[in-house]
Write an enzyme that holds these catalytic residues in place. Structure first.
Site, PDB file in Angstrom:
ATOM      1  N   GLY A 171       0.841  -1.189   0.000  1.00  0.00           N
ATOM      2  CA  GLY A 171       0.000   0.000   0.000  1.00  0.00           C
ATOM      3  C   GLY A 171       0.873   1.233   0.000  1.00  0.00           C
TER       4      GLY A 171
ATOM      5  N   ASP B 114      -5.443   1.588   5.676  1.00  0.00           N
ATOM      6  CA  ASP B 114      -6.857   1.865   5.904  1.00  0.00           C
ATOM      7  C   ASP B 114      -7.276   1.246   7.240  1.00  0.00           C
ATOM      8  OD1 ASP B 114      -9.638   2.045   5.867  1.00  0.00           O
ATOM      9  OD2 ASP B 114      -9.773   1.676   3.717  1.00  0.00           O
TER      10      ASP B 114
END
Length: 251
Positions: free
Chosen positions: A71, A151
């Site tokens: 990510g 997230d």
């Protein structure tokens, strides 16, 4: 990309891509099925396309990727690590297509503008790392993995989407070599406790000591090198870090 579009999306002064032309949602659903090529095994990943300077005349790839930024966002950490570890190959893995394209263009621009042949050791791939880590890396291939400001998936029903979990740590332990390091950081206290707890409970990981954290030059980059970390610092926010080592065996 045609010349007119390129002139618009790239800064005239730096030659780097302008981030505002690559805006995307802050996060994507990691459990959805996106459309991008997926290698069936690490042997089917053509890393020569990512690191052409590390390919010999007979098309033999002379190094393996050792660092993975999971990510990777807009690539800030990769850019900083590239010069800190110039002989180490590292790759960012990002699910969002526009963000991946931005990082790719950013790296290519840095390669073009660097006078010392820098940034040839970093690249990016669009993929879902929660599903396909074993498709990219062999057993014990990696020495460092980064999970920076992931997230948080606040709702309890969405905790299964978190990139650090007990079952995913099994996969990360597989691709990390003994002594390899997992770096995690977040500005969400509950997520920080979650990631730390998952790592503490997993039999293949142990926490680094304070002395080891202080002596590791990578640790200070976890905040300073990433766009998200810089935003947290500007706003005076807190960060919650967990750094763990992959142990050699379970006694």
């Amino acid at each position: 990309m045609d010349n007119e579009t390129k002139a618009t999306t790239f800064s005239k002064s730096t030659g780097l891509p302008r981030k505002r032309f690559y805006r995307a949602r802050a996060h994507s659903n990691p459990l959805s099925d996106s459309h991008f090529p997926i290698p069936i095994s690490p042997a089917h990943v053509d890393y020569s396309l990512h690191f052409p300077k590390f390919v010999e005349a007979d098309n033999k790839f002379i190094k393996k990727v050792e660092f993975a930024d999971i990510g990777c966002g807009f690539g800030g950490l990769l850019i900083s690590l590239a010069t800190l570890f110039p002989d180490t190959l590292m790759i960012g893995m990002e699910l969002r297509d526009k963000v991946t394209e931005y990082v790719k263009e950013r790296i290519l621009a840095l390669r073009r503008t660097s006078s010392e042949g820098q940034y040839e050791n970093i690249s990016v791939v669009r993929t879902n790392s929660m599903k396909y880590i074993p498709n990219y890396f062999e057993k014990g291939q990696l020495s460092k993995m980064f999970f920076l400001f992931p997230d948080p998936h606040f709702k309890e029903k969405n905790h299964r989407r978190r990139v650090i979990s007990t079952h995913l740590l099994d996969e990360y332990a597989y691709v990390l070599r003994a002594g390899g390091i997992i770096y995690t950081i977040t500005d969400v206290e509950e997520l920080g406790e979650w990631m730390k707890s998952c790592l503490e409970k997993h039999p293949m990981f142990e926490s680094l000591t304070q002395e080891e954290l202080v002596s590791d030059p990578v640790v200070e980059l976890l905040c300073s090198a990433t766009e998200e970390g810089q935003k947290v610092a500007r706003n005076g926010g807190q960060t919650f870090r967990a750094v763990f080592r992959r142990i050699a065996y379970v006694s």
